[in-house]
Design a protein around this motif. Structure first.
Motif, PDB file in Angstrom:
ATOM      1  N   THR A 165       0.829  -1.203   0.000  1.00  8.14           N
ATOM      2  CA  THR A 165       0.000   0.000   0.000  1.00  8.14           C
ATOM      3  C   THR A 165       0.866   1.258   0.000  1.00  8.14           C
ATOM      4  N   SER A 166       1.945   1.255   0.781  1.00  8.92           N
ATOM      5  CA  SER A 166       2.828   2.424   0.830  1.00  8.92           C
ATOM      6  C   SER A 166       3.400   2.735  -0.541  1.00  8.92           C
ATOM      7  N   THR A 167       3.780   1.684  -1.271  1.00 11.47           N
ATOM      8  CA  THR A 167       4.346   1.894  -2.600  1.00 11.47           C
ATOM      9  C   THR A 167       3.298   2.462  -3.551  1.00 11.47           C
ATOM     10  N   VAL A 168       2.098   1.919  -3.513  1.00 10.03           N
ATOM     11  CA  VAL A 168       1.043   2.393  -4.411  1.00 10.03           C
ATOM     12  C   VAL A 168       0.661   3.830  -4.086  1.00 10.03           C
ATOM     13  N   ALA A 180      -5.695  -0.637  -6.990  1.00 11.16           N
ATOM     14  CA  ALA A 180      -6.140  -1.379  -5.800  1.00 11.16           C
ATOM     15  C   ALA A 180      -5.068  -1.298  -4.733  1.00 11.16           C
ATOM     16  N   ASN A 181      -5.483  -1.473  -3.485  1.00 11.37           N
ATOM     17  CA  ASN A 181      -4.520  -1.408  -2.398  1.00 11.37           C
ATOM     18  C   ASN A 181      -4.268  -2.747  -1.717  1.00 11.37           C
ATOM     19  N   ASP A 182      -4.978  -3.803  -2.112  1.00 12.93           N
ATOM     20  CA  ASP A 182      -4.742  -5.071  -1.425  1.00 12.93           C
ATOM     21  C   ASP A 182      -5.026  -6.293  -2.297  1.00 12.93           C
ATOM     22  N   LYS A 183      -6.064  -6.239  -3.126  1.00 11.83           N
ATOM     23  CA  LYS A 183      -6.423  -7.406  -3.931  1.00 11.83           C
ATOM     24  C   LYS A 183      -6.842  -6.976  -5.325  1.00 11.83           C
ATOM     25  N   LEU A 184      -6.533  -7.849  -6.295  1.00  8.72           N
ATOM     26  CA  LEU A 184      -6.848  -7.603  -7.695  1.00  8.72           C
ATOM     27  C   LEU A 184      -7.685  -8.741  -8.244  1.00  8.72           C
ATOM     28  N   ILE A 202      -8.500   1.755   2.472  1.00  5.68           N
ATOM     29  CA  ILE A 202      -7.043   1.819   2.589  1.00  5.68           C
ATOM     30  C   ILE A 202      -6.683   2.006   4.058  1.00  5.68           C
ATOM     31  N   ARG A 203      -5.625   1.363   4.491  1.00  5.96           N
ATOM     32  CA  ARG A 203      -5.089   1.603   5.828  1.00  5.96           C
ATOM     33  C   ARG A 203      -3.889   2.534   5.698  1.00  5.96           C
ATOM     34  N   VAL A 204      -4.000   3.697   6.304  1.00  3.06           N
ATOM     35  CA  VAL A 204      -2.970   4.723   6.152  1.00  3.06           C
ATOM     36  C   VAL A 204      -2.446   5.147   7.520  1.00  3.06           C
TER      37      VAL A 204
END
Length: 317
Positions: A165-168, A180-184, A202-204
């Protein structure tokens, strides 16, 4: 209200207006209003309790509701099914939240006296219907995040905490669009793999040292759908993220394609458990996802922006 999700999966939502409004925000940007009709699956949220007589003479057995790729989901993995409940085809209890799922034909009624818990489980039913509909036509779910550059998807894979998620989010801050932040959802044919993203929150982290918080895509992007990709995109590049301590040098390196494919296919999740009883069977032997290029990205957790700058240069090289 009827909703079309991912352009083709339709469902009717019924219940308090606060539930319908919250569901539309949660499912943004993939939710589109459509006319409701009786042939569509229905998910209804009822605030209250079931009649005790429904389960008084029924037998019980434990069932699996969901198998998590990252371990247990504290309030959702296991349930209890009641056999012989009058007037319904299936009655399942989530003992962790108190929600009862009453299934009759293609209608699912979620009953809970607490709105937040009931809404969370009703949303899980919607995601169950969407995912199993995709699986029935050969789409697989990949445990990865992704962003879009130049009309192509860049998937970011790795273990929990690896920095997906950090990279995205750093790539989005750099001008990329969110997938997407976790699943595709991944569909593969002779033309390659096309992916599209889940709508999960998203978890931020707001600041170093602060705990993570969850926020919907609608809130994070302030309703700006131009920053999120809704349609399927070709998957060309897969990045294996490895986030370390602040002292880890930032590196972006090419990976052998065969090794990269093995890593990507390890992230394909098994078909979801068909616990509602209304879901279609998954397609047999769906094609595994593929990509043309694989990269390894290593950086310290404070250096996401610098790491993505390097990654973008490699992508355009």
């Amino acid at each position: 209200m009827g909703l079309r999700l991912y352009d083709w999966c339709e469902v009717v939502l019924d219940g308090p207006n606060t539930f319908v409004d919250a569901a539309i925000r949660y499912l943004w940007p993939q939710a589109r209003p459509v006319p409701a009709h009786d042939a569509l699956p229905q998910v209804r949220l009822v605030l209250g309790r079931i009649e005790p007589g429904l389960v008084a003479g029924a037998s019980r057995r434990r069932v699996t509701l969901y198998s998590s790729p990252d371990g247990r989901v504290p309030d959702y993995n296991e349930g209890v099914e009641y056999t012989g409940a009058p007037g319904v085809d299936r009655l399942v209890l989530n003992p962790h939240t108190g929600s009862h799922f009453l299934v009759t034909g293609h209608r699912v009624c979620v009953v809970n006296s607490e709105f937040e818990a009931g809404m969370r489980d009703a949303l899980r039913v919607i995601k169950q219907l969407v995912t199993t509909a995709f699986e029935a036509v050969g789409v697989v779910t990949v445990h990865a995040s992704a962003f879009a550059v130049g009309g192509e998807a860049v998937a970011v894979a790795g273990r929990a905490g690896a920095g997906k998620t950090s990279t995205v989010l750093a790539a989005v801050a750099n001008g990329a669009r969110m997938v997407a932040n976790d699943k595709l959802y991944a569909c593969t044919d002779t033309g390659g793999t096309h992916v599209r993203g889940w709508t999960d929150p998203i978890r931020v982290i707001d600041a170093p040292g602060h705990p993570k918080r969850s926020t919907t895509l609608a809130v994070y992007f302030a309703g700006d759908a131009d920053r999120v990709v809704e349609d399927p995109l070709p998957l060309r590049t897969v990045v294996l993220a490895r986030v370390g301590t602040p002292s880890v040098p930032v590196r972006c390196e090419e990976l052998d394609r065969a090794a990269g494919l093995r890593e990507l296919r390890r992230e394909v999740l098994p078909p979801r458990v068909r616990w509602l009883g209304t879901e279609p069977s998954p397609a047999s032997d769906p094609a595994p996802p593929t990509a043309d290029r694989f990269l390894s990205l290593t950086y310290g957790y404070r250096d996401a922006s610098q790491a993505v700058d390097l990654l973008m240069r490699r992508l355009h090289a």
